[in-house]
Design an enzyme around this catalytic site. Structure first.
Site, short mmCIF file in Angstrom:
data_model
loop_
_atom_site.label_atom_id
_atom_site.label_comp_id
_atom_site.label_asym_id
_atom_site.label_seq_id
_atom_site.Cartn_x
_atom_site.Cartn_y
_atom_site.Cartn_z
N GLN A 1 0.87 6.48 0.99
CA GLN A 1 1.65 7.55 1.62
C GLN A 1 3.09 7.60 1.12
O GLN A 1 3.72 8.64 1.16
CB GLN A 1 1.67 7.35 3.14
CG GLN A 1 0.33 7.50 3.82
CD GLN A 1 -0.24 8.90 3.72
OE1 GLN A 1 0.50 9.88 3.58
NE2 GLN A 1 -1.55 9.01 3.75
N LYS B 1 -2.80 12.15 -3.43
CA LYS B 1 -1.77 12.34 -2.41
C LYS B 1 -0.42 12.66 -3.06
O LYS B 1 0.61 12.73 -2.40
CB LYS B 1 -1.66 11.09 -1.54
CG LYS B 1 -2.93 10.82 -0.72
CD LYS B 1 -2.74 9.64 0.18
CE LYS B 1 -4.05 9.06 0.70
NZ LYS B 1 -4.61 9.78 1.85
N CYS C 1 -8.35 6.75 10.19
CA CYS C 1 -8.76 5.50 9.54
C CYS C 1 -7.87 4.34 9.95
O CYS C 1 -7.57 3.46 9.16
CB CYS C 1 -8.75 5.63 8.02
SG CYS C 1 -9.94 6.80 7.40
N ASP D 1 0.87 -1.17 0.00
CA ASP D 1 0.00 0.00 0.00
C ASP D 1 0.91 1.23 0.00
O ASP D 1 1.48 1.60 1.03
CB ASP D 1 -0.90 -0.04 1.24
CG ASP D 1 -1.69 1.25 1.43
OD1 ASP D 1 -1.49 2.21 0.66
OD2 ASP D 1 -2.52 1.29 2.37
C1 LIG Z 1 -1.89 4.22 4.07
C2 LIG Z 1 -3.15 4.50 3.31
N1 LIG Z 1 -3.74 3.52 2.63
C3 LIG Z 1 -4.85 3.73 1.92
C4 LIG Z 1 -5.45 4.97 1.86
C5 LIG Z 1 -6.69 5.14 1.06
O1 LIG Z 1 -6.48 5.99 -0.01
P1 LIG Z 1 -7.70 6.53 -0.87
O2 LIG Z 1 -8.67 7.12 0.10
O3 LIG Z 1 -7.10 7.55 -1.76
O4 LIG Z 1 -8.29 5.38 -1.60
C6 LIG Z 1 -4.87 6.03 2.56
C7 LIG Z 1 -5.50 7.36 2.57
O5 LIG Z 1 -5.54 8.05 3.55
C8 LIG Z 1 -3.68 5.78 3.29
O6 LIG Z 1 -3.10 6.76 3.98
#
Ligand SMILES: Cc1ncc(COP(=O)(O)O)c(C=O)c1O
Lengths: 157, 413
Positions: B210, B233, B371, B207
């Site tokens: 970030q 981001k 989150c 993932d």
């Molecule tokens: C580590 C991480 N994974 C996944 C996401 C999800 O990204 P998105 O909301 O752009 O799909 C985020 C967003 O805050 C994140 O920080």
């Protein structure tokens, strides 16, 4: 002089108080002060059941009735939220269920609070108001049912 | 990597002038935007690209033979090439456009996951995952009767690597791991994680939501099987995400969404599917935002990723030092390798109150659980206050944050 014996009157009183502040710093200091002065809720009431959903901070709310009037007590881990609750309690506590259900509560808009708080936090405020009104509604329904029982009893006698 | 002494410092004022939003005021004060881990601001070139597309060559792609369709298709596909280069993917077919990291991860869970995960199999994630990298796997595990295993996090906010190694077994089908934690800033040793997983035959998803904006990303060197990130981001528009996958894996996976664009031939008897990457891009995609995303990548490349990383590291060090001077402040996440994210809590003060009072001073930070509720549970806190820095932030803004915090604390105590 405003009339603080009605909900609308107390709302006006708060709006007048806020009109004396010329900056949001001052408004927040006032709200924080209210928050600090609101008595803590006893630990036994800080249950999941009494939690208000929809807030980033935790809010607990309880209601009691005395002589046909409803009285609220509440607490929060956020001082600012506690200050806001303190204002809601000041406006609504001690009134009848009907008065509470019908309260407009537009002082939140009129002091600029709703516009000032980010939407997510404002939702918490909305959740709190809803919960307070729900208590009033529940109280009213309970009494109607009780009244209903009483009237059937009278009839059958 | 280029040795540090050869990296030219970036010109922050010049960079700032490219971001129109940074000139605005909030609550009567100049905006100090420190919520970059949530989303970054957009340079003028990205904003212009959106308007230029809609006013100059708006058309549906891949289908028309007219000039507008050709121009739009060329621009859309140019972004795919730019992304391929940006993460050093071997080929453009391995770059799939999605709506964001969340959709990229879900795509893998619903296609690769459904085809490859069976009852009793195990999926490993970590305690510092974003909900986007937890919930899709929970859904899959529930459906298949598979088991989700979690790598714990130590006091500093680092993964407990020895526990990870002990969790790996022939039952492990997938390891899905965050590269940089959005809540703590921790940079995880993905290379090591991937090597160990591959030894047991597991597939690894990284993932990169970030990490992609802060670190040099080379998916070949990393050897991940899947890599997910979000354009928003990376100074790009919202609604665009990337899924990189190794070609042989993508080819063997079942399709995800059915519809136009993803097919070769359709009849009521049998439908054959399009080639990569179109196999996974059903329907009319987010053309405008994909096109504009390239301008964000160009902006990063022109500034220089190594120079940005060096500058952001200086901001991190300065910010960490300055915040540590505030009495009662505790930084959550003190990993040895960190990106420019500082999460903290304050004694006796609720994060939300700080967030409100900072906002009143024009300072945007994030408060809450980010989150990552399971992670907050590990630290037994409801949430933190998080300041996250981007290339356009300044030392002066960190001073403003510190002053803002001191003022808020004084008001609250
Ligand atoms: C580590 C991480 N994974 C996944 C996401 C999800 O990204 P998105 O909301 O752009 O799909 C985020 C967003 O805050 C994140 O920080």
């Amino acid at each position: 002089m405003t009339d603080n014996s009605t909900i609308a009157g107390t709302e006006q009183e708060i709006v007048d108080e806020f009109s004396l502040f010329d900056s949001w710093d001052d408004k927040y200091e006032y709200i924080i002060d209210l928050g600090k002065r609101l008595p803590e809720l006893a630990a036994e009431h800080k249950t999941d059941e009494n939690r208000v959903r929809g807030c980033q901070s935790t809010v607990w709310l309880i209601a009691n009735d005395r002589e046909g009037k409803i009285f609220y007590e509440a607490d929060s881990d956020s001082t600012i939220v506690k200050g806001l609750i303190s204002m809601l309690i000041r406006v609504l506590s001690g009134h009848t269920a009907d008065e509470i259900i019908e309260a407009k509560l537009d002082f939140i808009d009129r002091i600029g609070m709703r516009a000032h708080l980010a939407q997510t936090r404002s939702n918490g405020l909305v959740a709190m108001v809803k919960q307070m009104k729900n208590y009033a509604l529940a109280y009213k329904l309970k009494n109607e049912v009780n009244d209903g029982y009483r009237s059937t009893e009278t009839k059958s006698n | 990597m280029i040795p540090a002494e050869q990296i030219l410092p970036i010109d922050v004022q010049h960079i700032r002038s490219a971001f129109p939003i940074l000139g605005r005021q909030v609550k009567g004060k100049p905006l100090v935007y420190l919520d970059n881990a949530a989303t970054t601001q957009k340079p003028q070139a990205v904003i212009d690209a959106l308007t230029n597309y809609y006013s100059g060559y708006n058309a549906n792609i891949h289908r028309g033979i007219h000039t507008l369709a050709e121009e739009a298709t060329a621009a859309y596909e140019a972004t795919r090439d730019a992304v391929k280069d940006f993460i050093n993917a071997p080929s453009r077919e391995e770059i799939i456009f999605t709506r964001g990291t969340t959709e990229s991860i879900n795509l893998v869970a619903y296609t690769w996951g459904r085809a490859n995960v069976q009852q009793g199999d195990e999926i490993i994630i970590s305690a510092m995952e974003h909900h986007s990298n937890i919930v899709p796997w929970q859904i899959l595990c529930e459906e298949k009767g598979a088991v989700l295993k979690v790598i714990p996090v130590n006091e500093l906010g680092e993964l407990e690597m020895d526990v990870y190694l002990s969790l790996l077994s022939e039952k492990t089908k997938l390891v899905s791991i965050v590269h940089v934690s959005n809540a703590l800033g921790t940079i995880n040793p993905v290379r090591q994680i991937i090597d160990a997983a591959h030894k047991t035959g597991a597939v690894v998803l990284v993932d990169g939501a970030q990490s992609t904006v802060h670190l040099h990303i080379d998916v070949q060197e990393m050897d991940c099987d899947f890599f997910a990130c979000s354009a928003h981001k990376l100074y790009g528009p919202t609604g665009v995400g990337i899924l990189y996958g190794k070609k042989d894996i993508l080819e063997s996976m079942p399709v995800f969404l059915g519809g136009g664009e993803m097919i070769k031939e359709v009849s009521f008897d049998k439908t054959t599917y399009n080639e990569l990457p179109y196999k996974y891009e059903a329907g009319t995609p987010n053309i405008a935002d994909v096109i504009a995303f390239k301008y964000a990548l160009d902006f990063i490349n022109a500034t220089g990723k190594a120079a940005i990383a060096q500058y952001e590291h200086q901001l991190l060090e300065y910010g960490t030092g300055q915040l540590a001077n505030i009495p009662g402040l505790h930084i959550i996440g003190r990993a040895r390798h960190k990106a420019s994210v500082i999460s903290f809590v304050l004694d006796k003060v609720h994060p939300q109150d700080i967030g409100i009072l900072l906002d009143n001073q024009g300072i945007a930070v994030r408060t809450g659980h980010h989150c990552a509720q399971p992670l907050m549970d590990c630290y037994k806190i409801p949430g933190t206050i998080r300041a996250s820095f981007a290339m356009y932030n300044t030392f002066h803004e960190i001073d403003a944050l510190v002053a803002g915090l001191n003022k808020a604390i004084k008001m609250l105590s």
